[in-house]
Design a protein around this motif. Structure first.
Motif, short mmCIF file in Angstrom:
data_model
loop_
_atom_site.label_atom_id
_atom_site.label_comp_id
_atom_site.label_asym_id
_atom_site.label_seq_id
_atom_site.Cartn_x
_atom_site.Cartn_y
_atom_site.Cartn_z
N ALA A 115 7.67 -9.70 9.86
CA ALA A 115 8.65 -9.61 10.14
C ALA A 115 9.24 -10.00 8.66
O ALA A 115 9.82 -10.45 7.71
N LEU A 116 9.50 -8.38 8.47
CA LEU A 116 10.21 -8.22 7.21
C LEU A 116 11.76 -7.81 6.78
O LEU A 116 12.60 -6.81 7.57
N PRO A 117 12.76 -8.10 6.10
CA PRO A 117 14.02 -6.69 6.54
C PRO A 117 14.81 -6.03 6.15
O PRO A 117 13.17 -5.59 5.46
N PRO A 118 15.43 -5.51 6.51
CA PRO A 118 15.52 -3.96 5.97
C PRO A 118 15.35 -3.67 4.23
O PRO A 118 16.20 -4.84 3.42
N LEU A 119 14.58 -2.76 3.96
CA LEU A 119 13.70 -3.07 2.71
C LEU A 119 14.57 -1.63 1.57
O LEU A 119 14.89 -0.65 2.44
N ALA A 120 14.84 -1.81 0.48
CA ALA A 120 15.36 -0.73 -1.19
C ALA A 120 13.98 0.41 -0.74
O ALA A 120 12.72 0.20 -1.02
N PHE A 121 14.81 1.31 -1.08
CA PHE A 121 13.33 2.24 -2.12
C PHE A 121 12.67 2.62 -1.10
O PHE A 121 12.69 3.21 0.26
N ASP A 122 11.33 3.52 -1.59
CA ASP A 122 10.01 3.11 -1.18
C ASP A 122 9.38 2.07 -0.11
O ASP A 122 8.47 1.92 -0.06
N HIS A 123 10.08 0.17 -0.83
CA HIS A 123 9.48 0.05 -0.57
C HIS A 123 8.68 -0.57 1.05
O HIS A 123 6.99 -1.57 1.16
N ALA A 124 9.01 0.55 1.88
CA ALA A 124 8.93 -0.20 3.68
C ALA A 124 7.51 0.39 3.58
O ALA A 124 6.08 0.25 4.08
N GLN A 125 7.29 1.57 2.31
CA GLN A 125 5.98 2.89 3.04
C GLN A 125 4.97 2.02 2.34
O GLN A 125 3.76 1.96 1.94
N ILE A 126 5.68 1.29 0.71
CA ILE A 126 4.78 0.80 -0.27
C ILE A 126 3.94 -0.88 1.04
O ILE A 126 2.40 -0.73 0.81
N LEU A 127 4.61 -1.26 1.24
CA LEU A 127 4.24 -2.29 2.00
C LEU A 127 3.25 -2.09 2.99
O LEU A 127 2.08 -2.44 3.55
N VAL A 128 3.79 -0.69 3.64
CA VAL A 128 2.82 0.12 4.96
C VAL A 128 1.14 -0.03 4.14
O VAL A 128 0.39 -0.37 5.32
N ASP A 129 1.16 0.50 3.25
CA ASP A 129 0.18 0.83 2.53
C ASP A 129 -0.46 0.27 2.18
O ASP A 129 -2.18 -0.08 2.25
N TYR A 130 -0.24 -1.07 1.56
CA TYR A 130 -0.60 -2.86 1.02
C TYR A 130 -1.09 -3.01 2.54
O TYR A 130 -1.96 -3.29 2.86
N ASP A 131 -0.32 -3.24 4.30
CA ASP A 131 -0.83 -3.85 4.72
C ASP A 131 -2.40 -2.68 5.54
O ASP A 131 -3.95 -3.29 5.67
N ALA A 132 -1.98 -1.25 5.28
CA ALA A 132 -3.79 -0.74 5.08
C ALA A 132 -4.97 -0.88 4.33
O ALA A 132 -6.20 -1.76 5.03
N PHE A 133 -4.07 -1.34 3.08
CA PHE A 133 -5.32 -1.96 2.18
C PHE A 133 -5.90 -2.77 2.96
O PHE A 133 -6.87 -3.19 2.72
N LEU A 134 -5.06 -4.56 3.02
CA LEU A 134 -5.69 -5.35 3.72
C LEU A 134 -6.75 -5.92 4.47
O LEU A 134 -7.57 -6.15 5.41
N ARG A 135 -6.30 -3.88 5.78
CA ARG A 135 -7.34 -4.14 6.37
C ARG A 135 -8.73 -3.44 6.30
O ARG A 135 -9.49 -2.75 7.72
N GLY A 136 -8.52 -2.83 5.17
CA GLY A 136 -10.32 -1.80 4.96
C GLY A 136 -9.50 -0.41 4.96
O GLY A 136 -10.70 -0.39 4.62
N THR A 137 -8.23 -0.27 4.65
CA THR A 137 -7.75 1.32 4.90
C THR A 137 -7.86 1.75 4.05
O THR A 137 -6.52 1.27 2.75
N THR A 138 -8.29 2.59 2.64
CA THR A 138 -7.60 3.08 1.81
C THR A 138 -5.87 3.69 1.42
O THR A 138 -6.13 4.87 2.71
N PRO A 139 -4.90 3.52 1.52
CA PRO A 139 -3.88 4.51 1.15
C PRO A 139 -4.02 5.56 0.87
O PRO A 139 -4.79 5.91 -0.04
N PRO A 140 -3.82 6.84 1.45
CA PRO A 140 -3.50 8.06 0.91
C PRO A 140 -2.79 7.82 -0.63
O PRO A 140 -1.92 7.61 -0.50
N PRO A 141 -3.57 9.35 -1.48
CA PRO A 141 -2.51 9.34 -2.57
C PRO A 141 -1.41 10.08 -1.99
O PRO A 141 -0.65 10.90 -0.82
N ARG A 142 -0.58 9.12 -2.04
CA ARG A 142 0.91 9.88 -2.04
C ARG A 142 1.44 11.36 -2.95
O ARG A 142 1.17 11.02 -4.32
#
Length: 143
Positions: A115-142
């Motif tokens: 339940a995230l609010p509107p995010l600035a910069f690329d922070h939505a992508q950073i948090l998608v990658d973090y969520d993937a990390f928590l689920r055991g998936t390594t984020p791809p290199p950007r």
């Protein structure tokens, strides 16, 4: 001709120690608008980890100096910040404290990744990658 290089910044995913899906965000006082991870520009001569600790303290009043535990990822998309080309190093930290907005933050609070609010910069992508990390998936290199 002088060299033109990306400007170094740091961002910190601060989560609750008992729930890594609760992340600290700050509402920006200055453009670009939106919520963001605590972070900002490195000072000349400053270690990146020290800049991360300083930015969290300045924007939220929380001391993560003994709680910063990992360099998560680097992001360098030239369009990630509409003001200029920046390169950010994102760190992970935990904190059980109560944030108090200060410096260039209008508000600071914990949000669920669901339940995230509107995010600035690329922070939505950073948090998608973090969520993937928590689920055991390594984020791809950007790029």
């Amino acid at each position: 001709m002088p060299y033109r290089n990306p400007v170094p910044t740091v961002d910190v995913i601060v989560h609750r120690p008992d729930d890594k899906r609760q992340v600290l965000l700050v509402e920006r006082k200055n453009p670009p608008p939106g919520w963001a991870l605590p972070g900002g520009f490195l000072d000349y001569g400053e270690f990146a980890s020290d800049g991360a600790i300083r930015e969290v303290r300045e924007e939220t009043g929380l001391d993560v100096s003994s709680r910063l535990y990992r360099l998560f990822h680097a992001y360098s998309d030239p369009a990630r910040d509409p003001r200029q080309h920046t390169l950010t190093l994102v760190f992970l930290a935990d904190s059980a404290g109560t944030p108090t907005a200060s410096d260039d933050a209008a508000d600071a609070r914990f949000y669920s990744l669901d339940a995230l609010p509107p995010l600035a910069f690329d922070h939505a992508q950073i948090l998608v990658d973090y969520d993937a990390f928590l689920r055991g998936t390594t984020p791809p290199p950007r790029r």
